[in-house]
Design an enzyme around this catalytic site. Structure first.
Site, PDB file in Angstrom:
ATOM      1  CE1 TYR A  82     -34.520  -1.669  45.166  1.00  0.00           C
ATOM      2  CE2 TYR A  82     -35.444  -3.517  46.399  1.00  0.00           C
ATOM      3  CZ  TYR A  82     -34.945  -2.986  45.221  1.00  0.00           C
ATOM      4  OH  TYR A  82     -34.864  -3.775  44.100  1.00  0.00           O
ATOM      5  CB  VAL A 122     -12.181   1.339  50.767  1.00  0.00           C
ATOM      6  CG1 VAL A 122     -11.564   1.957  52.011  1.00  0.00           C
ATOM      7  CG2 VAL A 122     -13.636   1.783  50.605  1.00  0.00           C
ATOM      8  CG  HIS A 138      -8.811   4.971  55.073  1.00  0.00           C
ATOM      9  ND1 HIS A 138      -9.275   6.184  54.600  1.00  0.00           N
ATOM     10  CD2 HIS A 138      -8.041   5.276  56.149  1.00  0.00           C
ATOM     11  CE1 HIS A 138      -8.806   7.167  55.364  1.00  0.00           C
ATOM     12  NE2 HIS A 138      -8.052   6.649  56.290  1.00  0.00           N
ATOM     13  CB  CYS A 146      -7.262 -12.801  59.567  1.00  0.00           C
ATOM     14  SG  CYS A 146      -7.002 -13.431  61.245  1.00  0.00           S
ATOM     15  CB  CYS A 167      -8.335 -16.567  60.012  1.00  0.00           C
ATOM     16  SG  CYS A 167      -6.771 -16.656  59.123  1.00  0.00           S
ATOM     17  CB  CYS A 170      -4.184 -17.616  62.756  1.00  0.00           C
ATOM     18  SG  CYS A 170      -5.254 -16.166  62.737  1.00  0.00           S
ATOM     19  N   GLY A 207      -7.309  15.183  45.191  1.00  0.00           N
ATOM     20  CA  GLY A 207      -8.680  15.002  45.664  1.00  0.00           C
ATOM     21  C   GLY A 207      -8.790  14.680  47.135  1.00  0.00           C
ATOM     22  CG  ASN A 233      -9.266  19.129  46.287  1.00  0.00           C
ATOM     23  OD1 ASN A 233     -10.452  19.124  45.969  1.00  0.00           O
ATOM     24  ND2 ASN A 233      -8.823  18.530  47.371  1.00  0.00           N
TER      25      ASN A 233
END
Length: 268
Positions: A82, A122, A138, A146, A167, A170, A207, A233
């Site tokens: 929290y 993201v 991003h 990986c 991974c 690899c 934006g 924007n």
């Protein structure tokens, strides 16, 4: 005054719609402003999470590389704690849904007008809205990547029983796909973004304040090769001065109006 502003907006809308409808290669660059409209708090600025709590050290690539196991342990703890900005952000992101701005970009893609959306976000919302040609500069919070071979996995499919995460292809170390401070943008993504910018004759800035590199360099690069820039924007940005059209408003409001105008042009 309101009336003439209204006419001016309509004229600007028609002009921008014509440019996009007649373009050969439009790309969009989307930033945090688009996510804010889906209820995701910004990091920076007056209401920013980091403004309130300070920047979490868990965002640093050096810290991850130093000890991936400790990093993941701290991360999973932070997500459950929290009053933790990482938990607060995770909950907001888990609840977030695409807004009309995201769906408009998908529509423009379906009309073969927007060839790529380069996003600084993201949050996976472009993908949820159905965009297929998104370049996530991003990274994407729902994925793991990986560091050696670049293979990606869905985070919810991975067990965190044994750390560090290794991974299966690899034996490289696995981190979140989200690009951290001090982490280079994955080369293939950056390359795709540069290629998209070098091909474009029109760029929509949605934006994004144009201050976070390397994404911030993309509009000037497009401008230098003669692409027409259209900005949406809630406030003016350092990029406004090089834009052909500047719409001051929410992308969730302006973009659907732009799409409607473009459809009218295409139908005539």
């Amino acid at each position: 005054a309101m009336h003439s502003q209204c006419i001016q907006f309509k004229n600007q809308l028609c002009s921008a719609a014509k440019i996009i409808a007649n373009s050969h290669y439009t790309i969009a660059l989307a930033g945090a402003g688009l996510s804010v409209e889906s209820g995701i708090p910004p990091y920076r600025g007056p209401d920013g999470l980091w403004t309130k709590y300070g920047e979490p050290s868990l965002l640093s690539f050096d810290e991850f590389k130093r000890n991936p196991t400790a990093w993941w342990e701290n991360r999973l703890l932070a997500e459950a704690q929290y009053e933790n900005p990482i938990r607060e952000m995770k909950l907001a992101l888990d609840r977030a849904r695409p807004n009309p701005g995201h769906y408009s970009l998908k529509e423009l893609e379906d009309l073969s007008l927007v060839k790529h959306t380069i996003t600084q976000n993201v949050d996976n919302l472009h993908i949820m809205a159905g965009s297929k040609s998104t370049l996530e500069i991003h990274g994407n919070r729902t994925l793991l990547r990986c560091l050696s071979c670049g293979a990606k996995e869905k985070r919810y499919e991975i067990s965190f029983e044994t750390l560090p995460l290794i991974c299966k292809y690899c034996d490289g170390i696995i981190k979140m796909d989200t690009v951290m401070f001090g982490e280079p943008i994955p080369k293939d993504t950056l390359m795709q973004c540069m290629n998209a910018v070098d091909s474009c004759d029109c760029m929509l800035l949605i934006g994004t304040s144009g201050t976070v590199n390397p994404a911030a360099q993309l509009p000037s690069r497009a401008h230098e090769i003669g692409a027409i820039l259209i900005e949406i924007n809630t406030e003016e940005t350092p990029l406004s001065s090089i834009c052909h059209s500047v719409f001051t408003g929410k992308s969730g409001v302006v973009l659907p109006l732009l799409v409607e105008q473009i459809r009218m042009i295409l139908e005539t």
